[in-house]
Structure formats: C-alpha cells, structure tokens
Design a protein around this motif. Structure first.
Motif, PDB file in Angstrom:
ATOM      1  N   UNK A  83       0.824  -1.212   0.000  1.00 55.21           N
ATOM      2  CA  UNK A  83       0.000   0.000   0.000  1.00 55.21           C
ATOM      3  C   UNK A  83       0.856   1.260   0.000  1.00 55.21           C
ATOM      4  N   UNK A  84       2.173   1.122  -0.107  1.00 56.50           N
ATOM      5  CA  UNK A  84       3.068   2.273  -0.118  1.00 56.50           C
ATOM      6  C   UNK A  84       3.512   2.696  -1.500  1.00 56.50           C
ATOM      7  N   UNK A  85       3.086   2.003  -2.549  1.00 56.08           N
ATOM      8  CA  UNK A  85       3.448   2.383  -3.914  1.00 56.08           C
ATOM      9  C   UNK A  85       2.278   2.084  -4.851  1.00 56.08           C
ATOM     10  N   UNK A  86       2.258   2.761  -6.008  1.00 59.43           N
ATOM     11  CA  UNK A  86       1.117   2.675  -6.921  1.00 59.43           C
ATOM     12  C   UNK A  86       1.204   1.513  -7.903  1.00 59.43           C
ATOM     13  N   UNK A  87       2.360   1.362  -8.509  1.00 59.92           N
ATOM     14  CA  UNK A  87       2.474   0.509  -9.696  1.00 59.92           C
ATOM     15  C   UNK A  87       2.586  -0.969  -9.338  1.00 59.92           C
ATOM     16  N   UNK A  88       1.740  -1.772  -9.971  1.00 55.15           N
ATOM     17  CA  UNK A  88       1.873  -3.232  -9.918  1.00 55.15           C
ATOM     18  C   UNK A  88       2.818  -3.666 -11.031  1.00 55.15           C
ATOM     19  N   UNK A 173      -3.597  -2.301 -16.879  1.00 52.06           N
ATOM     20  CA  UNK A 173      -2.223  -1.895 -17.170  1.00 52.06           C
ATOM     21  C   UNK A 173      -1.335  -2.148 -15.952  1.00 52.06           C
ATOM     22  N   UNK A 174      -0.134  -2.672 -16.197  1.00 47.39           N
ATOM     23  CA  UNK A 174       0.810  -2.966 -15.124  1.00 47.39           C
ATOM     24  C   UNK A 174       2.224  -2.911 -15.675  1.00 47.39           C
ATOM     25  N   UNK A 175       3.194  -3.078 -14.806  1.00 44.54           N
ATOM     26  CA  UNK A 175       4.584  -2.996 -15.211  1.00 44.54           C
ATOM     27  C   UNK A 175       5.164  -4.351 -15.563  1.00 44.54           C
ATOM     28  N   UNK A 176       5.926  -4.365 -16.641  1.00 46.87           N
ATOM     29  CA  UNK A 176       6.669  -5.549 -17.070  1.00 46.87           C
ATOM     30  C   UNK A 176       8.136  -5.254 -16.745  1.00 46.87           C
ATOM     31  N   UNK A 177       8.583  -5.733 -15.572  1.00 47.06           N
ATOM     32  CA  UNK A 177       9.893  -5.354 -15.064  1.00 47.06           C
ATOM     33  C   UNK A 177      11.009  -6.223 -15.601  1.00 47.06           C
ATOM     34  N   UNK A 178      11.981  -5.600 -16.271  1.00 50.81           N
ATOM     35  CA  UNK A 178      13.081  -6.380 -16.840  1.00 50.81           C
ATOM     36  C   UNK A 178      14.423  -6.107 -16.144  1.00 50.81           C
ATOM     37  N   UNK A 179      14.421  -5.233 -15.121  1.00 53.43           N
ATOM     38  CA  UNK A 179      15.671  -4.966 -14.387  1.00 53.43           C
ATOM     39  C   UNK A 179      15.294  -4.633 -12.945  1.00 53.43           C
ATOM     40  N   UNK A 180      15.471  -5.605 -12.057  1.00 55.52           N
ATOM     41  CA  UNK A 180      15.102  -5.428 -10.654  1.00 55.52           C
ATOM     42  C   UNK A 180      16.346  -5.415  -9.773  1.00 55.52           C
ATOM     43  N   UNK A 194       2.379  -5.816  -5.833  1.00 58.63           N
ATOM     44  CA  UNK A 194       0.985  -5.413  -6.013  1.00 58.63           C
ATOM     45  C   UNK A 194       0.860  -4.003  -5.457  1.00 58.63           C
ATOM     46  N   UNK A 195       1.052  -2.979  -6.311  1.00 55.21           N
ATOM     47  CA  UNK A 195       1.034  -1.595  -5.878  1.00 55.21           C
ATOM     48  C   UNK A 195      -0.384  -1.100  -5.654  1.00 55.21           C
ATOM     49  N   UNK A 196      -0.691  -0.708  -4.415  1.00 54.79           N
ATOM     50  CA  UNK A 196      -2.074  -0.391  -4.052  1.00 54.79           C
ATOM     51  C   UNK A 196      -2.228   0.967  -3.387  1.00 54.79           C
TER      52      UNK A 196
END
Length: 412
Positions: A83-88, A173-180, A194-196
């Motif tokens: 719940x501290x960030x927006x983007x999933x 819409x969500x993020x496709x993360x290729x560099x973590x 799960x950005x909520x």
C-alpha cells in the motif's frame, strides 16, 4: 528487504521515485471469519468487492503476498502486497532482462506494450508532462523504494482473471519489469509487487475507473501466516475507527498528527505523521521519536530479567534466562504502545501491544520491530508496517479520504 543475508528478511516498499524514460479495539472477528471462509486459491469478485487470500508473515519471511492471475490463458504470479506504492509489476521475460529467482516463470509480453501517449503513462512519471517523441514509443517506467530496491521496465496491458472458474477477465495496465534490484538478494520469494497506493496507475484505481468496484481497499494480516485482502466497500466490518487521510505527492496512506504513548499514559512522541504501508515489514519512527521510544523501553526493562544481545536479526534484541519459544512468553516484560488520534475532539487509539512491535527469533531472543527511519532516509516520515498492523482490519477509503481500523482475528 533485509539488511543483510544473516538478518531478518524485511522490506520497505514505500515508493520514493517514479521517473520517465523514453526510448482499538472493536471486535470484527465474525465479519472477517465470513470473508476468510470464502477464500480459495484464486481471487474472487463478490458483488462490487474483490477478495484475495493472503499468505506470509513478518518473521522469518518478512512479507505478505497474494496470487494474481494474468494473461490469456491466465498464469499465476505471487505479488507482494504494497500500500506504499502505486504501480503493480511482475518480472518480465525480454531479451537482456536482469531477473531474480522467483516462484514462477517471468511474464512474457505479446505485442501489448502501452504507448507513451496513453493517459496512464503520465501517472508513472514525475512530472507528468513527460516528453513523447512518437505515439509508437513505449511507456517505460522506473520505480525506486525506500530500502534502495527498484524496478525498471515498460508498461503493458493484459487480462487479469479474478475468478478462474467464471473466467472473469479484465484488461488492466501494469509494469513488465526487466531490471530489478533488491537490497537483499535472498529476499525475492515473489514474482513482483501489487502496488495499491492511491495513484492512477494502481490496479484498484483502474478497477474503480471501469466502475467495477469502489476505490476502497482493506487487509487483515494474521500473525499465523494467513489473511485476506479486499477491494470495494462491501466487506467493511462494523466497529471501524476512522481518521482523515492526508493528501501527499507520493499517494501514500498518510494520517496525523498522532501522539505515541507507552503504557497508555507515558508520552513518548508528539505530533507524528504516519504512513500505513503494507510494503514495510517493520515500523519506522523518525530519529528523535525512535531514540525516545527505545530509551523509555530500556528504562522499563531495567527491572526485568532480560539482557541486551546481538542476535543478527534486528538492531535491538534481548535474551532471557533461556530461549523464548513464542511471543507470548515475553509480552509480560513489555508495556503496550499506542498511537493516539484525536477524531472529532475525542481521543482514539491504534493499539500496539507487545506482539505488534516485537518478534521472537529462531535464536530464542526477543527483538524490537521498531526501527530508526533515518537509517533508510525517511526524514520525518513515520511508517506503520506489517508488524503493527497484524491482526487488525485496516481499511483505506480513497473516496471518503479516510483510513480505518479495528482489531480482529485474521487467521480464522
């Protein structure tokens, strides 16, 4: 995310940066029991509410997660509830990707990249008036977290299946993360986040904009390793205490000012502003409030049969005459804490009994689950993490701009 490999796994997924790149105590146990009895292995939609079963713990794993089904046909991914960030986002299989070991194979995009002209693209950029050379350019994102973790990737759009049996699919819409990057390489036991928080890129905001649910989220995390996450206002139990939500540029669930009390009477810190952040394992106080809290606790322990010890799990720990086997074995040595809110000129408390700020480690020692926010550059921000929200229903009503809570047995 953990401080080092030997320490307790923890994370703080409070989002600090998103940039553009283009190329008390009221019982609600019966209500929550009725919710958790409906849990299955996949999220469900009931009326205008969505229900997700939750697993995880504060110690030793350091996070709570739920499973989400994405794609057509749907594939399961475990997402850290934040719940501290927006983007999933989920880890993404693209050429040259920098990925970490995860429970499931990475998501594979299929010509479904979001354009930089898409309105949602602006919501992951600060400032929102980002350059977009061509409508065919993809919408890249970068999100950084307070524990120095990060995800770099591209926005995509695909189907989320919220009830596998009914095959109810919603295009989101969500993020496709290729560099973590993770502060502790041993941490990733999930496929993504799960950005909520209350930003337009969040899954909850998107569902609300489609008129599928109200912009309300709630969770109930159990100390025993289970729980429930829900969207919508159809499952809010009775007896919730509500306090106003403060507007802030990071879309955090912020409230205050509040006073921190020890033993219901001793004032420890005044006028704190706090963020309720399920992406943080532990609770963080600003430097002065942390020092004052630790000083008051240490003073009380002078007459108790506990001695400081280096445990390797958290910065401040104590040992007893023999190893402790459960948190119940140490609660009599510590006084409860409380966050005192003033709501409509009346005082209300967010209770923090010892089990909501202490852990017992595998070494049999007891450690303080309240940390110094200065160590991760939080400044004056104070964070209420999973340890302090366990066995409470916490509700974030973004439409009424209110945060609420009630004590509950989240394991039944």
């Amino acid at each position: 995310m953990g401080e080092n490999e030997k320490q307790t796994k923890s994370r703080v997924l409070c989002a600090l940066l998103v940039t553009a790149m283009f190329q008390f105590f009221f019982s609600s146990a019966k209500q929550i029991q009725s919710i958790t009895k409906m849990q299955t292995q996949s999220p469900k939609r009931i009326g205008s509410s969505f229900i997700f079963p939750v697993q995880g713990d504060v110690y030793p794993n350091g996070f709570f997660y739920t499973s989400v089904n994405i794609g057509n046909p749907p594939k399961t991914y475990y997402l850290d509830i934040d719940t501290g960030s927006d983007l999933t986002w989920v880890q993404c299989a693209v050429p040259g990707a920098k990925l970490h070991k995860a429970p499931h194979n990475p998501y594979k995009p299929n010509n479904n990249v979001v354009s930089c002209k898409d309105p949602l693209c602006a919501s992951v950029h600060h400032p929102p008036d980002h350059p977009c050379r061509s409508p065919s350019d993809q919408c890249d994102y970068e999100v950084g977290y307070a524990d120095h973790g990060s995800s770099l990737g591209v926005l995509v759009r695909d189907y989320f299946t919220f009830n596998v049996a009914a095959n109810r699919q919603i295009n989101l819409t969500f993020g496709c993360g290729y560099d973590q990057e993770f502060s502790d390489p041993s941490t990733p036991s999930v496929d993504g986040v799960f950005g909520l928080a209350n930003g337009k890129s969040s899954i909850l905001w998107q569902l609300q904009s489609l008129r599928l649910t109200r912009n309300v989220i709630g969770h109930c995390f159990s100390r025993q390793g289970k729980g429930v996450l829900f969207f919508g206002d159809g499952l809010i139990p009775p007896g919730i205490v509500w306090t106003p939500m403060k507007t802030n540029e990071l879309n955090q669930y912020l409230s205050g000012p509040v006073d921190l009390l020890l033993g219901e009477q001793t004032l420890v810190a005044k006028s704190l502003y706090i963020a309720f952040d399920s992406g943080s394992t532990y609770t963080y106080l600003n430097s002065q409030a942390y020092r004052d809290t630790l000083s008051k606790i240490m003073l009380e322990l002078k007459t108790k049969p506990l001695k400081p010890v280096k445990d390797g799990s958290l910065p401040v720990c104590w040992k007893g005459a023999g190893p402790f086997r459960s948190i119940e074995a140490v609660t009599n040595y510590f006084s409860p804490l409380a966050l005192r809110f003033t709501i409509n000129n009346a005082p209300f408390s967010f209770a923090l009994p010892p089990e909501n700020y202490l852990i017992v480690t595998s070494n049999g020692n007891v450690c303080l689950g309240i940390l110094n926010g200065a160590e991760i550059n939080l400044g004056n921000l104070n964070i209420i993490g999973d340890i302090s929200m366990s066995d409470k229903v916490v509700v974030y009503d973004n439409e009424r701009r209110m945060i609420g809570w009630a004590s509950s047995n989240c394991d039944t």
